[in-house]
Design an enzyme around this catalytic site. Structure first.
Site, PDB file in Angstrom:
ATOM      1  N   THR A 184       0.875  -1.162   0.000  1.00  0.00           N
ATOM      2  CA  THR A 184       0.000   0.000   0.000  1.00  0.00           C
ATOM      3  C   THR A 184       0.911   1.210   0.000  1.00  0.00           C
ATOM      4  O   THR A 184       1.977   1.164   0.603  1.00  0.00           O
ATOM      5  CB  THR A 184      -0.867   0.030   1.274  1.00  0.00           C
ATOM      6  OG1 THR A 184      -1.757  -1.079   1.245  1.00  0.00           O
ATOM      7  CG2 THR A 184      -1.685   1.304   1.392  1.00  0.00           C
ATOM      8  N   ARG A 212     -13.417  -7.735  -2.085  1.00  0.00           N
ATOM      9  CA  ARG A 212     -12.842  -7.517  -0.750  1.00  0.00           C
ATOM     10  C   ARG A 212     -12.189  -6.117  -0.698  1.00  0.00           C
ATOM     11  O   ARG A 212     -11.367  -5.774  -1.518  1.00  0.00           O
ATOM     12  CB  ARG A 212     -11.802  -8.586  -0.459  1.00  0.00           C
ATOM     13  CG  ARG A 212     -11.060  -8.418   0.881  1.00  0.00           C
ATOM     14  CD  ARG A 212      -9.767  -7.649   0.717  1.00  0.00           C
ATOM     15  NE  ARG A 212      -9.025  -7.534   1.975  1.00  0.00           N
ATOM     16  CZ  ARG A 212      -8.016  -6.692   2.151  1.00  0.00           C
ATOM     17  NH1 ARG A 212      -7.629  -5.887   1.195  1.00  0.00           N
ATOM     18  NH2 ARG A 212      -7.395  -6.633   3.314  1.00  0.00           N
ATOM     19  N   GLY A 214     -10.018  -3.486   1.760  1.00  0.00           N
ATOM     20  CA  GLY A 214      -9.206  -3.444   2.975  1.00  0.00           C
ATOM     21  C   GLY A 214      -9.417  -2.148   3.729  1.00  0.00           C
ATOM     22  O   GLY A 214     -10.477  -1.517   3.646  1.00  0.00           O
ATOM     23  N   ASP A 215      -8.399  -1.762   4.481  1.00  0.00           N
ATOM     24  CA  ASP A 215      -8.481  -0.544   5.294  1.00  0.00           C
ATOM     25  C   ASP A 215      -8.262   0.731   4.485  1.00  0.00           C
ATOM     26  O   ASP A 215      -8.697   1.806   4.898  1.00  0.00           O
ATOM     27  CB  ASP A 215      -7.420  -0.606   6.403  1.00  0.00           C
ATOM     28  CG  ASP A 215      -6.013  -0.758   5.819  1.00  0.00           C
ATOM     29  OD1 ASP A 215      -5.811  -1.648   4.957  1.00  0.00           O
ATOM     30  OD2 ASP A 215      -5.108   0.001   6.203  1.00  0.00           O
ATOM     31  N   GLY A 236      -0.514  -2.844   5.709  1.00  0.00           N
ATOM     32  CA  GLY A 236      -0.564  -4.123   6.406  1.00  0.00           C
ATOM     33  C   GLY A 236      -1.915  -4.793   6.269  1.00  0.00           C
ATOM     34  O   GLY A 236      -2.681  -4.481   5.361  1.00  0.00           O
ATOM     35  N   GLY A 238      -5.337  -5.289   6.284  1.00  0.00           N
ATOM     36  CA  GLY A 238      -6.391  -4.302   6.375  1.00  0.00           C
ATOM     37  C   GLY A 238      -7.496  -4.657   7.354  1.00  0.00           C
ATOM     38  O   GLY A 238      -8.039  -3.776   8.030  1.00  0.00           O
TER      39      GLY A 238
HETATM   40  N1  ASP Z   1      -3.632  -2.646   3.753  1.00  0.00           N
HETATM   41  C1  ASP Z   1      -3.788  -3.286   2.481  1.00  0.00           C
HETATM   42  C2  ASP Z   1      -5.092  -4.009   2.459  1.00  0.00           C
HETATM   43  O1  ASP Z   1      -5.439  -4.652   3.425  1.00  0.00           O
HETATM   44  C3  ASP Z   1      -2.706  -4.242   2.113  1.00  0.00           C
HETATM   45  C4  ASP Z   1      -1.323  -3.932   2.559  1.00  0.00           C
HETATM   46  O2  ASP Z   1      -1.018  -2.811   2.951  1.00  0.00           O
HETATM   47  O3  ASP Z   1      -0.487  -4.840   2.521  1.00  0.00           O
HETATM   48  O4  ASP Z   1      -5.742  -3.976   1.442  1.00  0.00           O
END
Ligand code: ASP
Length: 335
Positions: A184, A212, A214-215, A236, A238
């Site tokens: 990200t 899906r 994420g955050d 990370g 999410g």
């Molecule tokens: N945060 C991102 C998500 O969950 C993925 C990542 O940052 O690795 O979509």
């Protein structure tokens, strides 16, 4: 004179020279963030965001992005959007041209079309081959167009997914998805008028379930900015970040007088509250003075910072928070 600051996550350095130039020219933090992130989204060697991002299970690249203006607390976001290369710009249009905060899937694509964004193919030959290998249950094979660096990173990343497919244990795979598998981009900026803004963009978890999110497109989870106190953004897993509302809470801590170090470290420590669920999370925090740091629960992770005093992006090491340490218990926000 107000110190101008631009901070970005590990692969943001490619766009930051333009971003800091925009701030130095007296333009807004929002402009600097959007233009910085567009360059990163367009970088085909970056398999975690925009064109070249790894696809979902169906082989379609679905992107998530958000942007927040810390002075007005306005925000815009898109989730699971396909066929548009700069979701950060579409997120900004959601913020500026609609009464909404978040548009998803087909609705987001419809909006992008109406706003005149051009449709493109986001799946590169490289990403298509990786997806095919993934479905075939093969290991990753080196392709002529892989650079040494991108190949190594993808190989590491791919191993997690290969295990998931071979063992068909999504929950186990997800729990194990902890060490090196991130993707990200976060960019935080402070401009001459002391506006503090934050942008996030990602192709999310590779080979994720279609739809899906994420955050990254969730305001308060992967992104939050309030010019009175600062901003925060996450990289990370999410789902964990959403469950903790991590970015919002880090900014809340700043509002209560925490330093950027305290806010970032405590955010990562609060991962303990989700035990036994665990995974990797990184948070980058900027306070209203433009001080920046980042913390994460794995080693050797970096962020970049460029300022009006030092416009060439400088690489900084993230603070490593070892969640295995006993004294970490009970220090998170939610206890
Ligand atoms: N945060 C991102 C998500 O969950 C993925 C990542 O940052 O690795 O979509």
């Amino acid at each position: 004179m107000t110190k101008l600051v631009l901070a970005g996550t590990i692969r943001a350095d490619i766009g930051m020279p333009l971003g800091i130039e925009i701030l130095l020219a007296g333009k807004s933090a929002l402009d600097a963030i959007e233009e910085t992130i567009k360059i990163i989204e367009d970088n085909e060697d970056d398999w975690t965001v925009g064109t070249g991002g790894l696809p979902n299970l169906l082989g379609e690249v679905e992107l998530d992005a958000s942007i927040m203006d810390g002075t007005t607390l306005r925000a815009g976001a898109v989730a699971s959007i396909k066929n548009y290369k700069n979701p950060i710009s579409i997120a900004r249009k959601v913020m500026e041209n609609t009464p909404h905060v978040l548009l998803v899937g087909e609705g987001a694509e419809q909006f992008a079309k109406v706003m005149g964004f051009e449709q493109v193919e986001l799946l590169t030959e490289n990403a298509r081959d990786m997806h095919k290998d993934f479905l075939d249950g093969k290991g990753i094979t080196k392709k002529p167009y892989d650079t040494e660096k991108s190949f190594k990173a993808k190989e590491r990343y791919f191993k997690s997914f290969q295990d998931m497919v071979q063992n068909a244990k999504l929950m186990d795979w997800y729990r194990d998805y902890v060490a090196n598998n991130h993707g990200t981009v976060n960019v935080l900026a402070k401009d001459k008028d002391k506006n503090i803004c934050c942008g996030v963009s990602t192709s999310g978890l590779s080979f994720k379930f279609p739809g899906r999110a994420g955050d990254s497109p969730i305001i308060g989870a992967g992104n939050y900015a309030d010019s009175r106190y600062g901003a925060a953004a996450c990289v990370g897993m999410g789902e964990l970040v959403i469950r903790l509302s991590l970015a919002r809470i880090a900014v809340y801590e700043l509002s209560k007088g925490a330093t950027v170090e305290e806010a970032a470290i405590n955010a990562v420590k609060s991962m303990k509250d989700l035990s036994p669920d665990k995974g990797s999370v990184s948070i980058m925090v900027m306070d209203k003075e433009g001080n920046v740091t980042a913390a994460c629960n794995w080693k050797n992770y970096y962020y970049w910072i460029a300022t009006s005093d030092e416009p060439i992006p400088q690489k900084k090491e993230c603070i490593f928070v070892d969640l295995a340490l006993e004294d970490v218990d009970g220090v998170g926000y939610h206890r």
